[in-house]
Design an enzyme around this catalytic site. Structure first.
Site, PDB file in Angstrom:
ATOM      1  N   ASP A  39      25.165   3.227  21.034  1.00 32.86           N
ATOM      2  CA  ASP A  39      24.193   3.588  22.083  1.00 32.86           C
ATOM      3  C   ASP A  39      23.225   4.694  21.652  1.00 32.86           C
ATOM      4  O   ASP A  39      22.745   5.470  22.485  1.00 32.86           O
ATOM      5  CB  ASP A  39      24.904   4.034  23.381  1.00 32.86           C
ATOM      6  CG  ASP A  39      25.953   3.035  23.819  1.00 32.86           C
ATOM      7  OD1 ASP A  39      25.654   1.835  23.769  1.00 32.86           O
ATOM      8  OD2 ASP A  39      27.069   3.456  24.206  1.00 32.86           O
ATOM      9  N   GLU A  40      22.942   4.765  20.366  1.00 36.89           N
ATOM     10  CA  GLU A  40      22.063   5.849  19.873  1.00 36.89           C
ATOM     11  C   GLU A  40      20.581   5.558  20.116  1.00 36.89           C
ATOM     12  O   GLU A  40      19.739   6.445  19.926  1.00 36.89           O
ATOM     13  CB  GLU A  40      22.260   6.054  18.359  1.00 36.89           C
ATOM     14  CG  GLU A  40      23.667   6.449  17.928  1.00 36.89           C
ATOM     15  CD  GLU A  40      24.532   5.220  17.629  1.00 36.89           C
ATOM     16  OE1 GLU A  40      24.069   4.085  17.916  1.00 36.89           O
ATOM     17  OE2 GLU A  40      25.649   5.401  17.140  1.00 36.89           O
ATOM     18  N   GLY A  41      20.274   4.298  20.457  1.00 38.76           N
ATOM     19  CA  GLY A  41      18.858   3.927  20.633  1.00 38.76           C
ATOM     20  C   GLY A  41      18.362   3.097  19.451  1.00 38.76           C
ATOM     21  O   GLY A  41      17.180   3.126  19.119  1.00 38.76           O
ATOM     22  N   LYS A  42      19.268   2.331  18.854  1.00 36.65           N
ATOM     23  CA  LYS A  42      18.886   1.517  17.686  1.00 36.65           C
ATOM     24  C   LYS A  42      17.837   0.464  18.057  1.00 36.65           C
ATOM     25  O   LYS A  42      16.903   0.233  17.304  1.00 36.65           O
ATOM     26  CB  LYS A  42      20.117   0.776  17.126  1.00 36.65           C
ATOM     27  CG  LYS A  42      21.130   1.696  16.485  1.00 36.65           C
ATOM     28  CD  LYS A  42      22.357   0.924  16.041  1.00 36.65           C
ATOM     29  CE  LYS A  42      23.211   0.422  17.198  1.00 36.65           C
ATOM     30  NZ  LYS A  42      23.837   1.442  18.025  1.00 36.65           N
ATOM     31  N   GLY A  43      18.013  -0.152  19.253  1.00 35.58           N
ATOM     32  CA  GLY A  43      17.103  -1.211  19.680  1.00 35.58           C
ATOM     33  C   GLY A  43      15.690  -0.675  19.726  1.00 35.58           C
ATOM     34  O   GLY A  43      14.739  -1.300  19.255  1.00 35.58           O
ATOM     35  N   HIS A  98      21.135  -3.490  23.439  1.00 34.40           N
ATOM     36  CA  HIS A  98      19.982  -2.800  22.863  1.00 34.40           C
ATOM     37  C   HIS A  98      18.819  -2.823  23.847  1.00 34.40           C
ATOM     38  O   HIS A  98      18.286  -3.886  24.151  1.00 34.40           O
ATOM     39  CB  HIS A  98      19.595  -3.456  21.534  1.00 34.40           C
ATOM     40  CG  HIS A  98      20.640  -3.269  20.466  1.00 34.40           C
ATOM     41  ND1 HIS A  98      20.604  -3.897  19.255  1.00 34.40           N
ATOM     42  CD2 HIS A  98      21.745  -2.494  20.452  1.00 34.40           C
ATOM     43  CE1 HIS A  98      21.653  -3.523  18.536  1.00 34.40           C
ATOM     44  NE2 HIS A  98      22.362  -2.668  19.245  1.00 34.40           N
ATOM     45  N   GLN A 133      26.608  -1.149  17.516  1.00 29.03           N
ATOM     46  CA  GLN A 133      27.643  -0.112  17.652  1.00 29.03           C
ATOM     47  C   GLN A 133      27.324   1.076  16.716  1.00 29.03           C
ATOM     48  O   GLN A 133      26.196   1.205  16.293  1.00 29.03           O
ATOM     49  CB  GLN A 133      29.044  -0.662  17.389  1.00 29.03           C
ATOM     50  CG  GLN A 133      29.592  -1.551  18.504  1.00 29.03           C
ATOM     51  CD  GLN A 133      29.096  -2.965  18.441  1.00 29.03           C
ATOM     52  OE1 GLN A 133      29.065  -3.572  17.379  1.00 29.03           O
ATOM     53  NE2 GLN A 133      28.698  -3.501  19.565  1.00 29.03           N
ATOM     54  N   THR A 146      35.729  -0.614  17.257  1.00 27.60           N
ATOM     55  CA  THR A 146      35.419  -2.019  17.491  1.00 27.60           C
ATOM     56  C   THR A 146      35.991  -2.836  16.331  1.00 27.60           C
ATOM     57  O   THR A 146      36.717  -2.304  15.489  1.00 27.60           O
ATOM     58  CB  THR A 146      33.906  -2.221  17.708  1.00 27.60           C
ATOM     59  OG1 THR A 146      33.693  -3.560  18.139  1.00 27.60           O
ATOM     60  CG2 THR A 146      33.094  -1.930  16.455  1.00 27.60           C
ATOM     61  N   THR A 177      25.940  -2.673  28.541  1.00 26.12           N
ATOM     62  CA  THR A 177      26.697  -3.927  28.645  1.00 26.12           C
ATOM     63  C   THR A 177      27.651  -3.913  29.832  1.00 26.12           C
ATOM     64  O   THR A 177      27.797  -4.897  30.538  1.00 26.12           O
ATOM     65  CB  THR A 177      27.482  -4.163  27.331  1.00 26.12           C
ATOM     66  OG1 THR A 177      26.553  -4.201  26.259  1.00 26.12           O
ATOM     67  CG2 THR A 177      28.261  -5.471  27.354  1.00 26.12           C
ATOM     68  N   ARG A 214      29.416   1.214  32.468  1.00 30.34           N
ATOM     69  CA  ARG A 214      30.330   2.359  32.569  1.00 30.34           C
ATOM     70  C   ARG A 214      29.595   3.667  32.260  1.00 30.34           C
ATOM     71  O   ARG A 214      28.733   3.692  31.368  1.00 30.34           O
ATOM     72  CB  ARG A 214      31.469   2.223  31.546  1.00 30.34           C
ATOM     73  CG  ARG A 214      32.426   1.101  31.844  1.00 30.34           C
ATOM     74  CD  ARG A 214      33.511   1.007  30.790  1.00 30.34           C
ATOM     75  NE  ARG A 214      32.995   0.519  29.514  1.00 30.34           N
ATOM     76  CZ  ARG A 214      33.745   0.366  28.417  1.00 30.34           C
ATOM     77  NH1 ARG A 214      35.016   0.717  28.426  1.00 30.34           N
ATOM     78  NH2 ARG A 214      33.226  -0.101  27.301  1.00 30.34           N
ATOM     79  N   GLY A 232      10.833  10.224  24.366  1.00 31.39           N
ATOM     80  CA  GLY A 232      10.723   9.540  25.651  1.00 31.39           C
ATOM     81  C   GLY A 232      11.018   8.066  25.446  1.00 31.39           C
ATOM     82  O   GLY A 232      11.091   7.601  24.309  1.00 31.39           O
TER      83      GLY A 232
HETATM   84  P1  IMP Z   1      34.946  -3.811  21.778  1.00 32.89           P
HETATM   85  O1  IMP Z   1      33.936  -3.761  20.694  1.00 32.89           O
HETATM   86  O2  IMP Z   1      34.486  -4.480  23.031  1.00 32.89           O
HETATM   87  O3  IMP Z   1      36.264  -4.381  21.280  1.00 32.89           O
HETATM   88  O4  IMP Z   1      35.315  -2.312  22.227  1.00 32.89           O
HETATM   89  C1  IMP Z   1      35.933  -1.384  21.353  1.00 32.89           C
HETATM   90  C2  IMP Z   1      35.357   0.003  21.571  1.00 32.89           C
HETATM   91  O5  IMP Z   1      34.008   0.030  21.125  1.00 32.89           O
HETATM   92  C3  IMP Z   1      35.322   0.437  23.027  1.00 32.89           C
HETATM   93  O6  IMP Z   1      35.542   1.834  23.087  1.00 32.89           O
HETATM   94  C4  IMP Z   1      33.898   0.130  23.450  1.00 32.89           C
HETATM   95  O7  IMP Z   1      33.474   0.929  24.536  1.00 32.89           O
HETATM   96  C5  IMP Z   1      33.159   0.465  22.180  1.00 32.89           C
HETATM   97  N1  IMP Z   1      31.881  -0.258  22.050  1.00 32.89           N
HETATM   98  C6  IMP Z   1      31.725  -1.566  21.732  1.00 32.89           C
HETATM   99  N2  IMP Z   1      30.424  -1.872  21.694  1.00 32.89           N
HETATM  100  C7  IMP Z   1      29.751  -0.757  21.975  1.00 32.89           C
HETATM  101  C8  IMP Z   1      28.352  -0.449  22.052  1.00 32.89           C
HETATM  102  O8  IMP Z   1      27.470  -1.272  21.841  1.00 32.89           O
HETATM  103  N3  IMP Z   1      28.059   0.844  22.383  1.00 32.89           N
HETATM  104  C9  IMP Z   1      29.012   1.785  22.576  1.00 32.89           C
HETATM  105  N4  IMP Z   1      30.322   1.551  22.510  1.00 32.89           N
HETATM  106  C10 IMP Z   1      30.685   0.284  22.207  1.00 32.89           C
END
Ligand code: IMP
Length: 429
Positions: free
Chosen positions: A13-17, A41, A223, A238, A299, A302, A414
């Site tokens: 979630d760093e802003g790659k997109g 993204h 990720q 992940t 996604t 949360r 921004g």
């Molecule tokens: P999974 O990839 O759905 O198996 O989740 C494993 C871990 O990676 C969990 O803590 C998710 O919240 C985290 N995670 C998976 N994809 C992302 C993403 O795109 N951004 C941030 N966290 C992610």
């Protein structure tokens, strides 16, 4: 320098997109190389705001061919939904290509992901429940079904039949739930196959032909480094590698051909899901960052855990990715802060650690040691040149470069495409 990889330096979630969208303007191809639709993204451009999960972030440029590489796991229903949504907004998706080697997320993957999370109870990993762990486990266990299998219905049927026998045994005997129907899944995936067939093809030849022609190729990560199964906070990770090294494996471009690696980092840190995060702020400052930056999962929706920039983890990330430069996003979030902090080391009992530990049990006990810098107390969203940033903001960036041992090439101030500062030379010019 024809091939550039863009990867996440933190916990995703760093802003790659957004960074890919910016750089894609000058490239010929954008290739996603890992993850699945667990990624989200966000791109804000002429077509409005889009949350892309599988389609590469270059899709909004008419000259860019977008490839979903072999390293990605595809949920066909979600991909078709994304394609439909793009088309509905007038985005041309005819330049989208899917590698025939990419693995498919099947209904038992999502089901097992959820069941396994339930089984873990209080020790749940907090996955996105998109089937990511199970699909990549099947890939290495040689049980996977790939995009190319959708083009051969007989092969699809026989692979599905043999895999589903095993999956149904696990579902009924281990998790005590109902089995899945072979016929239903087969028919459903045949329908997906018919719709996705025009996009599916062999992609390595295509990429190497583009390289021969001197085309610019951008490899888009998903990720972040600290979620890597080897180098991340295992087991809170992940299941495919978000690292720069994976951009080679996930596309079929050799490592020597990747000339530039950009690591995207937020000016602070966020994490979604379980696992240690030494700089997490469980107070009003963390809340302020979350609300100002709207830190909610693209996604799953949360709320993301928020905290100060962790330079120990980030330096490690610079090393394991061999970063050429950093793209620093969300610097404007600190606009009204009287001061900003950087975690420069961890305190572990009576020891000071300046290395990121492999063991989550150790990381859980680490207390951040902070350096506090003056804030700039003013809006920076309209600034486009590094030298025009307030001195305090320039100091903050310079200190991050110093501690992470990596230059900052680009800063976002921004959410809009134009709200960026190119601090140092950044490819492609
Ligand atoms: P999974 O990839 O759905 O198996 O989740 C494993 C871990 O990676 C969990 O803590 C998710 O919240 C985290 N995670 C998976 N994809 C992302 C993403 O795109 N951004 C941030 N966290 C992610």
């Amino acid at each position: 320098m024809a091939v550039m990889a863009v990867i996440g330096g933190q916990w995703g979630d760093e802003g790659k997109g957004r960074v890919v969208d910016l750089l894609a303007e000058k490239v010929d191809m954008v290739v996603r190389f890992s993850g699945g639709d667990n990624a989200g993204h966000t791109v804000i451009g002429p077509y409005g705001e889009f949350g892309l999960h599988l389609v590469p972030s270059g899709i909004f440029y008419p000259q860019v061919t977008c490839i979903i590489g072999n390293g990605v796991a595809i949920n066909p229903a979600n991909l078709l939904g994304e394609i439909n949504e793009l088309q509905r907004h007038g985005v041309d998706t005819s330049r989208l290509v899917i590698s025939d080697r990419a693995h498919l997320i099947m209904p038992y993957h999502t089901l097992l992901d959820g069941l396994e999370e339930e089984r873990r109870g209080g020790k749940a990993l907090g996955t996105t429940r998109r089937g990511i762990g199970p699909v990549f486990a099947d890939k290495v266990a040689r049980l996977g079904i790939r995009a190319g299998d959708l083009l051969d219905k007989d092969a699809l049927y026989s692979r599905l039949k043999s895999t589903l026998e095993l999956k149904n045994a696990i579902l009924t005997k281990v998790y005590l739930v109902s089995p899945l129907s072979l016929e239903e899944i087969y028919e459903q995936y045949c329908r997906y196959g018919e719709r996705l067939a025009p996009y599916i093809r062999e992609t390595t030849d295509m990429l190497h032909e583009a390289l021969r022609k001197g085309n610019l190729i951008l490899l888009e990560g998903a990720q972040g480094t600290l979620l890597d199964p080897d180098f991340g906070t295992y087991p809170y990770v992940t299941s495919s590698s978000p690292l720069a090294g994976s951009s080679s494996l996930g596309t079929g471009i050799g490592p020597m051909q990747i000339s530039h690696v950009v690591g995207v980092f937020k000016a602070y840190t966020t994490r979604v899901g379980s696992g240690p995060m030494p700089t997490e702020l469980r107070d009003e400052v963390g809340e302020l960052i979350r609300e100002k930056a709207h830190e909610y999962g693209a996604t799953t929706g949360r709320p993301r855990r928020c905290g100060w920039f962790d330079a120990v983890a980030s330096r490690f990330s610079v090393q394991v990715n061999g970063l050429s430069e950093i793209a620093l996003t969300h610097l404007d979030i600190f606009d009204a802060f009287p001061s900003v902090k950087i975690c420069t080391a961890y305190r572990l009992g009576d020891k000071v650690l300046d290395r990121f530990p492999a063991n989550v049990g150790v990381l859980e006990k680490c207390q951040p040691i902070y350096e506090e810098l003056a804030g700039w107390r003013g809006p920076i969203g309209e600034i486009r040149h590094f030298d025009e940033l307030p001195i305090e903001a320039r100091h903050y960036v310079a200190r991050l470069e110093e501690i992470t041992c990596c230059p900052v090439g680009l800063i976002s101030v921004g959410p809009k495409r134009e709200q960026v500062i190119k601090a140092k030379s950044m490819l492609p010019q």
